[in-house]
Design a protein around this motif. Structure first.
Motif, PDB file in Angstrom:
ATOM      1  N   GLY A  16      -9.944 -23.021  -2.627  1.00  0.00           N
ATOM      2  CA  GLY A  16      -9.049 -21.999  -2.088  1.00  0.00           C
ATOM      3  C   GLY A  16      -8.781 -20.893  -3.086  1.00  0.00           C
ATOM      4  O   GLY A  16      -8.794 -19.708  -2.744  1.00  0.00           O
ATOM      5  N   VAL A  17      -8.555 -21.276  -4.346  1.00  0.00           N
ATOM      6  CA  VAL A  17      -8.292 -20.291  -5.385  1.00  0.00           C
ATOM      7  C   VAL A  17      -9.506 -19.392  -5.596  1.00  0.00           C
ATOM      8  O   VAL A  17      -9.373 -18.180  -5.808  1.00  0.00           O
ATOM      9  N   GLY A  18     -10.706 -19.968  -5.522  1.00  0.00           N
ATOM     10  CA  GLY A  18     -11.916 -19.174  -5.692  1.00  0.00           C
ATOM     11  C   GLY A  18     -12.053 -18.100  -4.625  1.00  0.00           C
ATOM     12  O   GLY A  18     -12.413 -16.952  -4.914  1.00  0.00           O
ATOM     13  N   VAL A  19     -11.763 -18.459  -3.393  1.00  0.00           N
ATOM     14  CA  VAL A  19     -11.821 -17.484  -2.291  1.00  0.00           C
ATOM     15  C   VAL A  19     -10.747 -16.418  -2.483  1.00  0.00           C
ATOM     16  O   VAL A  19     -10.999 -15.220  -2.298  1.00  0.00           O
ATOM     17  N   LEU A  20      -9.553 -16.837  -2.876  1.00  0.00           N
ATOM     18  CA  LEU A  20      -8.468 -15.877  -3.104  1.00  0.00           C
ATOM     19  C   LEU A  20      -8.798 -14.921  -4.241  1.00  0.00           C
ATOM     20  O   LEU A  20      -8.530 -13.720  -4.147  1.00  0.00           O
ATOM     21  N   SER A  21      -9.378 -15.444  -5.309  1.00  0.00           N
ATOM     22  CA  SER A  21      -9.676 -14.627  -6.487  1.00  0.00           C
ATOM     23  C   SER A  21     -10.655 -13.511  -6.171  1.00  0.00           C
ATOM     24  O   SER A  21     -10.624 -12.450  -6.799  1.00  0.00           O
ATOM     25  N   MET A  22     -11.519 -13.744  -5.201  1.00  0.00           N
ATOM     26  CA  MET A  22     -12.474 -12.707  -4.814  1.00  0.00           C
ATOM     27  C   MET A  22     -11.926 -11.832  -3.682  1.00  0.00           C
ATOM     28  O   MET A  22     -12.047 -10.606  -3.707  1.00  0.00           O
ATOM     29  N   SER A  23     -11.311 -12.458  -2.701  1.00  0.00           N
ATOM     30  CA  SER A  23     -10.915 -11.732  -1.487  1.00  0.00           C
ATOM     31  C   SER A  23      -9.709 -10.823  -1.695  1.00  0.00           C
ATOM     32  O   SER A  23      -9.649  -9.726  -1.132  1.00  0.00           O
ATOM     33  N   VAL A  24      -8.742 -11.282  -2.500  1.00  0.00           N
ATOM     34  CA  VAL A  24      -7.518 -10.496  -2.683  1.00  0.00           C
ATOM     35  C   VAL A  24      -7.796  -9.143  -3.339  1.00  0.00           C
ATOM     36  O   VAL A  24      -7.356  -8.099  -2.827  1.00  0.00           O
ATOM     37  N   PRO A  25      -8.519  -9.080  -4.483  1.00  0.00           N
ATOM     38  CA  PRO A  25      -8.793  -7.758  -5.079  1.00  0.00           C
ATOM     39  C   PRO A  25      -9.598  -6.844  -4.167  1.00  0.00           C
ATOM     40  O   PRO A  25      -9.371  -5.629  -4.148  1.00  0.00           O
ATOM     41  N   VAL A  26     -10.535  -7.417  -3.424  1.00  0.00           N
ATOM     42  CA  VAL A  26     -11.317  -6.604  -2.482  1.00  0.00           C
ATOM     43  C   VAL A  26     -10.404  -6.041  -1.402  1.00  0.00           C
ATOM     44  O   VAL A  26     -10.468  -4.849  -1.066  1.00  0.00           O
ATOM     45  N   PHE A  27      -9.547  -6.885  -0.853  1.00  0.00           N
ATOM     46  CA  PHE A  27      -8.609  -6.449   0.180  1.00  0.00           C
ATOM     47  C   PHE A  27      -7.685  -5.364  -0.354  1.00  0.00           C
ATOM     48  O   PHE A  27      -7.470  -4.325   0.290  1.00  0.00           O
ATOM     49  N   GLN A  28      -7.154  -5.572  -1.562  1.00  0.00           N
ATOM     50  CA  GLN A  28      -6.251  -4.592  -2.155  1.00  0.00           C
ATOM     51  C   GLN A  28      -6.948  -3.256  -2.385  1.00  0.00           C
ATOM     52  O   GLN A  28      -6.382  -2.189  -2.102  1.00  0.00           O
ATOM     53  N   SER A  29      -8.161  -3.282  -2.896  1.00  0.00           N
ATOM     54  CA  SER A  29      -8.883  -2.042  -3.194  1.00  0.00           C
ATOM     55  C   SER A  29      -9.241  -1.289  -1.915  1.00  0.00           C
ATOM     56  O   SER A  29      -9.267  -0.058  -1.904  1.00  0.00           O
ATOM     57  N   GLU A  30      -9.497  -2.022  -0.834  1.00  0.00           N
ATOM     58  CA  GLU A  30      -9.915  -1.372   0.406  1.00  0.00           C
ATOM     59  C   GLU A  30      -8.749  -0.830   1.223  1.00  0.00           C
ATOM     60  O   GLU A  30      -8.967   0.005   2.111  1.00  0.00           O
ATOM     61  N   ILE A  31      -7.541  -1.276   0.946  1.00  0.00           N
ATOM     62  CA  ILE A  31      -6.395  -0.716   1.674  1.00  0.00           C
ATOM     63  C   ILE A  31      -5.687   0.356   0.844  1.00  0.00           C
ATOM     64  O   ILE A  31      -4.768   1.011   1.344  1.00  0.00           O
ATOM     65  N   ALA A  32      -6.118   0.545  -0.404  1.00  0.00           N
ATOM     66  CA  ALA A  32      -5.432   1.479  -1.297  1.00  0.00           C
ATOM     67  C   ALA A  32      -6.170   2.814  -1.379  1.00  0.00           C
ATOM     68  O   ALA A  32      -7.396   2.855  -1.401  1.00  0.00           O
ATOM     69  N   PRO A  33      -5.434   3.942  -1.441  1.00  0.00           N
ATOM     70  CA  PRO A  33      -6.064   5.241  -1.713  1.00  0.00           C
ATOM     71  C   PRO A  33      -6.532   5.264  -3.169  1.00  0.00           C
ATOM     72  O   PRO A  33      -5.996   4.537  -4.013  1.00  0.00           O
ATOM     73  N   PRO A  34      -7.518   6.096  -3.494  1.00  0.00           N
ATOM     74  CA  PRO A  34      -8.118   6.078  -4.840  1.00  0.00           C
ATOM     75  C   PRO A  34      -7.121   6.235  -5.988  1.00  0.00           C
ATOM     76  O   PRO A  34      -7.256   5.579  -7.018  1.00  0.00           O
ATOM     77  N   HIS A  35      -6.091   7.059  -5.832  1.00  0.00           N
ATOM     78  CA  HIS A  35      -5.224   7.358  -6.961  1.00  0.00           C
ATOM     79  C   HIS A  35      -4.288   6.214  -7.354  1.00  0.00           C
ATOM     80  O   HIS A  35      -3.694   6.246  -8.439  1.00  0.00           O
ATOM     81  N   ILE A  36      -4.138   5.193  -6.498  1.00  0.00           N
ATOM     82  CA  ILE A  36      -3.322   4.032  -6.886  1.00  0.00           C
ATOM     83  C   ILE A  36      -4.128   2.734  -6.813  1.00  0.00           C
ATOM     84  O   ILE A  36      -3.553   1.648  -6.940  1.00  0.00           O
ATOM     85  N   ARG A  37      -5.422   2.849  -6.634  1.00  0.00           N
ATOM     86  CA  ARG A  37      -6.250   1.647  -6.436  1.00  0.00           C
ATOM     87  C   ARG A  37      -6.207   0.726  -7.657  1.00  0.00           C
ATOM     88  O   ARG A  37      -6.028  -0.485  -7.528  1.00  0.00           O
ATOM     89  N   GLY A  38      -6.368   1.281  -8.837  1.00  0.00           N
ATOM     90  CA  GLY A  38      -6.331   0.464 -10.047  1.00  0.00           C
ATOM     91  C   GLY A  38      -4.997  -0.222 -10.225  1.00  0.00           C
ATOM     92  O   GLY A  38      -4.913  -1.397 -10.602  1.00  0.00           O
ATOM     93  N   ARG A  39      -3.924   0.516  -9.969  1.00  0.00           N
ATOM     94  CA  ARG A  39      -2.575  -0.035 -10.101  1.00  0.00           C
ATOM     95  C   ARG A  39      -2.359  -1.186  -9.129  1.00  0.00           C
ATOM     96  O   ARG A  39      -1.773  -2.225  -9.476  1.00  0.00           O
ATOM     97  N   LEU A  40      -2.865  -1.023  -7.898  1.00  0.00           N
ATOM     98  CA  LEU A  40      -2.644  -2.046  -6.878  1.00  0.00           C
ATOM     99  C   LEU A  40      -3.449  -3.306  -7.175  1.00  0.00           C
ATOM    100  O   LEU A  40      -2.934  -4.423  -7.062  1.00  0.00           O
ATOM    101  N   VAL A  41      -4.694  -3.127  -7.577  1.00  0.00           N
ATOM    102  CA  VAL A  41      -5.531  -4.281  -7.873  1.00  0.00           C
ATOM    103  C   VAL A  41      -5.007  -5.038  -9.099  1.00  0.00           C
ATOM    104  O   VAL A  41      -5.121  -6.260  -9.198  1.00  0.00           O
ATOM    105  N   SER A  42      -4.381  -4.306 -10.034  1.00  0.00           N
ATOM    106  CA  SER A  42      -3.833  -4.966 -11.227  1.00  0.00           C
ATOM    107  C   SER A  42      -2.684  -5.901 -10.885  1.00  0.00           C
ATOM    108  O   SER A  42      -2.320  -6.766 -11.691  1.00  0.00           O
ATOM    109  N   LEU A  43      -2.099  -5.750  -9.694  1.00  0.00           N
ATOM    110  CA  LEU A  43      -1.045  -6.670  -9.262  1.00  0.00           C
ATOM    111  C   LEU A  43      -1.560  -8.103  -9.212  1.00  0.00           C
ATOM    112  O   LEU A  43      -0.797  -9.053  -9.423  1.00  0.00           O
ATOM    113  N   GLN A  44      -2.847  -8.258  -8.931  1.00  0.00           N
ATOM    114  CA  GLN A  44      -3.437  -9.599  -8.884  1.00  0.00           C
ATOM    115  C   GLN A  44      -3.315 -10.301 -10.237  1.00  0.00           C
ATOM    116  O   GLN A  44      -2.854 -11.436 -10.330  1.00  0.00           O
TER     117      GLN A  44
END
Length: 260
Positions: A113-141
């Protein structure tokens, strides 16, 4: 946060997946030193402890390999929800372990479960975020992972004073709570606009972008512009997509793999 409030909310909720990773990583380290845990599992030696600890990472490895296909086929959102179920199952088995084998199996399942989360969460975050806050949002992980480790240490410390086997079962069982919270919250989260476009659900992607970027206005200029960019990116991706693992070793993809 302003107009990005919805985006931060969605990204923050999904970051609970990182908290689960951090908690399960941190919780075992203190439990290994608990007297009741040692007595229950007959004082495992260095090899036994190494197996117990490393099986989570082994599960992560397998889960991460499967995560790409699952997230592409069933969506990032559903992949995260499915991972929560698998993680909860693994945590429940660990919590109710009657012997060392159950504990090892539970950690491996939780690792899936953790393996799927570790890959899926950053992808999900990056795809819902506009470019100017994408790095900040993905760093939440990553931020959530460190919080998970911290919380695990303090819960272990508090339970260390319990004079029964509950001293190690409670810290392990508690991790089911954030998994249930994440699963429930993801029900109300949108699908990734990129995934929707990639599955020819452009109208739905437009509505999601409207929710995240313009307070629900699907005709807002920024919504139309970003939707067009996503459609173009998906078109290019389909033309250059890698179809098998063997293609990762061919030029020019090989150089990207090595850099990664």
């Amino acid at each position: 946060m302003g107009r990005n409030t919805q985006t931060y909310l969605v990204g923050g909720v999904s970051a609970i997946g990182g908290f689960l990773f951090g908690y399960d990583t941190g919780v075992i380290s203190s439990i290994l030193e608990m007297d009741y845990w040692k007595a229950y599992f007959h004082n495992p030696g260095s090899v036994g402890v190494g197996v117990i600890v490393s099986l989570l990472t082994a599960g992560c490895f397998v889960g991460s390999l499967c995560a790409g296909w699952i997230a592409d086929r069933y969506s990032r959102k559903r992949a995260i929800m499915a991972a929560c179920i698998v993680f909860s199952l693994g945590a429940a088995i660990q919590c109710g372990s009657r012997n060392r084998a159950m504990l090892i199996v539970g950690r491996f399942i939780a690792g899936l479960g953790v393996g799927v989360l570790s890959m899926s969460v950053p992808v999900f975050q990056s795809e819902i975020a506009p470019p100017h806050i994408r790095g900040r949002l993905v760093s939440l992980q990553q931020w959530a992972i460190t919080w998970g480790i911290l919380v695990a240490f303090w819960i272990d410390y508090g339970c260390h004073f319990i004079k029964s086997h509950a001293s190690w079962r409670i810290p392990i069982g508690i991790q089911i709570v954030p998994a249930v919270i994440l699963f429930t919250a993801m029900i109300f989260m949108p699908y990734s606009p990129r995934w929707l476009v990639d599955n020819d659900r452009v109208d739905e992607a437009r509505l999601v972008l409207a929710r995240l970027r313009s307070d629900g206005d699907p005709d807002a200029p920024q919504v139309i512009e970003e939707l067009n960019e996503i459609e173009e990116a998906v078109r290019i991706d389909r033309e250059t997509a890698v179809r098998s693992y063997s293609e990762l070793l061919r030029k020019p993809i090989r150089r990207r793999v090595i850099l990664g």
